[in-house]
Design an enzyme around this catalytic site. Structure first.
Site, PDB file in Angstrom:
ATOM      1  N   HIS A 181      19.792 -10.184 -45.297  1.00 47.13           N
ATOM      2  CA  HIS A 181      19.180 -11.520 -45.280  1.00 47.13           C
ATOM      3  C   HIS A 181      17.710 -11.452 -45.709  1.00 47.13           C
ATOM      4  O   HIS A 181      16.802 -11.868 -44.982  1.00 47.13           O
ATOM      5  CB  HIS A 181      19.293 -12.156 -43.904  1.00 47.13           C
ATOM      6  CG  HIS A 181      19.302 -13.655 -43.944  1.00 47.13           C
ATOM      7  ND1 HIS A 181      20.056 -14.430 -43.108  1.00 47.13           N
ATOM      8  CD2 HIS A 181      18.635 -14.544 -44.737  1.00 47.13           C
ATOM      9  CE1 HIS A 181      19.864 -15.707 -43.357  1.00 47.13           C
ATOM     10  NE2 HIS A 181      18.995 -15.805 -44.349  1.00 47.13           N
ATOM     11  N   GLU A 184      25.752 -12.457 -38.181  1.00 48.01           N
ATOM     12  CA  GLU A 184      24.677 -11.514 -38.499  1.00 48.01           C
ATOM     13  C   GLU A 184      24.104 -10.910 -37.221  1.00 48.01           C
ATOM     14  O   GLU A 184      23.890 -11.636 -36.250  1.00 48.01           O
ATOM     15  CB  GLU A 184      23.581 -12.226 -39.304  1.00 48.01           C
ATOM     16  CG  GLU A 184      24.057 -12.685 -40.662  1.00 48.01           C
ATOM     17  CD  GLU A 184      22.965 -13.334 -41.513  1.00 48.01           C
ATOM     18  OE1 GLU A 184      21.820 -13.464 -41.021  1.00 48.01           O
ATOM     19  OE2 GLU A 184      23.251 -13.702 -42.666  1.00 48.01           O
TER      20      GLU A 184
END
Length: 532
Positions: free
Chosen positions: A276, A258
């Site tokens: 997220h 990420e």
């Protein structure tokens, strides 16, 4: 106490921390910057942005606790923290509802192609026929991981008329039945589910839990939701399954790397993504911040906590039953080591009466912590006490016995040391009044105090009087006294509560008095006595 907050935390959480400590907010630190300052702090509070490596933990010479405002602790080296005796705390319940609601939102959005339809209409295209969806009603949802979040997803999915299967090797069937869920092995769940959602941590045993073979075992046209942790799904295998049509669609809130800006998954029209956002609600951010702040504050004060990831987990209602006995166990450990000392080979703790009905692991840790702290004079806590005992070759045993006469509860500490065996017993009256009721083979009822003198002596006239006279002559006031004996004229024990410390020189002089066999001065921690 000083606390460093290295990631953004809600004002409510900061305010909670400031009640008992000095708090510094320094966000966006590089690892080098963190290493340079962490040695000044007793606690570190992070979210997902700060990586708490072994090097950071080693540099935190004063570090006692690391708090994670959230659930996952992937960014913290928990094993190294445990070796160093640093408690790692998370906030497992603060974002439960937010995460569950996000998963359900992704589920519904995936079923109805909402993002693609939204973009088409915003782009000036009315394409009703292109975005044919499917109902959730009477479809089979497979939940992998039936913990707090998975259970909340199950409740919401049931409300939408879905049939629910679950895989979780740590959940008993009775718990699943209460949720209206059927537990199955993973391979059976994969074969039977129309939708699959993951709700479990990513670790060595769950990394790429869903890979090429698992995807091949699924129904044709299955849809997958992952709002838990990146790394649970092999993204390359998922991409191929989406391309082939084996998987009709995927909704992903988390990724192995990420941000996943170069992931080919982002280019597929049948993939829905969010950055997220599972815990990204106002309510969740306040909840996790306050929860972790409260637990960090308790840990810094030496109190037990309910959400330490490197301690056995304990529900609040269970902790409420255990907590009253913790001061008793700390007191027994401290009293024992000051009274008997010695090179400890084995510690046995017997929990009797009502104590036999509660989890005793925390109680044993409290007793070991008290003994070892006195011996080592270094940081010993609930986390590392068993590890330190093991490293010193100390065997630890626990036994429980529901049967008990004369008392409703009792803890008996028996220690083998250099060929001798010593025993100490204590009980709790009315949930707060500690009594030491056994010293060796003597039955007694000692009221603990900060300063105590313990003497064994010959039970004959004049001995107790001589002790009182000696203390009075040295301006030491006696606040109370208890005695125990086995037979008239034999050996006996006296415990005196006094108002001030008695120095080693006076203790030795006391032992020279006629009829006195041994003398020991015991000083207990005022913090533990304050809870009595």
């Amino acid at each position: 106490m000083r606390i460093l907050v290295s990631d953004p935390l809600s004002p409510e959480g900061i305010a909670c921390l400031k009640k008992n400590a000095t708090v510094d907010e320094k966000t966006g630190l590089s690892e080098a910057e963190l290493l340079a300052i962490i040695g000044d702090y007793d606690a570190l509070v992070v979210r997902s942005g700060t990586r708490v490596t072994a090097a950071v933990i080693d540099a935190g010479k004063k570090l006692k606790v690391i708090g994670r405002a959230g659930v996952g602790v992937d960014n913290i080296d928990v094993d190294h923290a445990t070796e160093r005796g640093v408690i790692v705390i998370n906030a497992p319940e603060g974002n439960t509802i937010s995460a569950a609601e996000h998963a359900v939102a992704m589920l519904a959005t995936l079923a109805r192609n909402i993002p693609e339809a939204h973009c088409a209409l915003k782009g000036g295209r009315w394409e009703r026929g292109r975005f044919m969806g499917v109902e959730l009603h009477q479809k089979v949802l497979g939940i992998i991981g039936l913990g707090r979040i998975g259970s909340e997803v199950a409740r919401r999915a049931r409300a939408m008329g879905m049939s629910i299967l679950a895989y979780d090797p740590y959940i008993v069937p009775e718990q699943a039945e209460k949720l209206g869920v059927t537990l199955l092995p993973l391979d059976e769940l994969l074969r039977n589910a129309d939708f699959i959602t993951l709700h479990l941590p990513c670790n060595k045993s769950t990394y790429h839990l869903i890979g090429e073979a698992e995807l091949a075992a699924m129904k044709q046209g299955v849809r997958i939701i992952n709002c838990a942790r990146g790394g649970l799904i092999d993204e390359k295998a998922l991409y191929e399954a989406l391309q082939s049509g084996k998987v009709a669609g995927a909704a992903l809130d988390v990724f192995e790397k990420e941000p996943p800006l170069d992931s080919p998954l982002l280019g597929l029209p049948n993939v829905i993504v969010t950055p997220h956002l599972g815990a990204s609600t106002r309510e969740a951010q306040v909840n996790v911040a306050v929860q972790v702040a409260e637990q960090v504050s308790l840990a810094l004060q030496g109190e037990p906590v309910i959400s330490a990831v490197n301690l056995p987990a304990m529900l609040p209602e269970v902790m409420a039953k255990v907590k009253p006995f913790l001061p008793l166990m700390k007191l027994l450990g401290s009293f024992y080591i000051q009274l008997f000392g010695g090179q400890i080979e084995e510690v046995e703790l017997e929990y009797a009466g009502t104590m036999a009905a509660i989890p005793v692991n925390h109680l044993t840790r409290a007793c070991l912590m008290s003994i070892l702290s006195y011996i080592l004079g270094e940081q010993v806590n609930y986390v590392n006490a068993p590890l330190i005992a093991r490293s010193r070759g100390i065997k630890v045993r626990e036994t429980v016995n529901a049967n008990l006469e004369n008392f409703t509860n009792m803890a008996v500490l028996t220690v083998k040391s250099a060929g001798t065996v010593h025993t100490l017993g204590g009980t709790l009256f009315n949930k707060s009044d500690i009594r030491i009721v056994r010293i060796g083979n003597y039955r007694i009822e000692v009221i603990p105090s900060t300063y105590m003198l313990v003497c064994t002596y010959i039970d004959k006239p004049g001995v107790i009087g001589r002790v009182g006279t000696f203390l009075g002559a040295n301006n030491i006031n006696i606040a109370g006294m208890q005695v125990g004996r086995q037979s008239i004229g034999g050996e006996a024990v006296m415990v005196l509560q006094v108002d001030e410390p008695i120095g080693p020189g006076l203790v030795k002089e006391l032992e020279m008095l006629d009829g006195i066999l041994t003398t020991r001065f015991v000083q207990l921690d005022r913090r533990d006595l304050a809870t009595l």
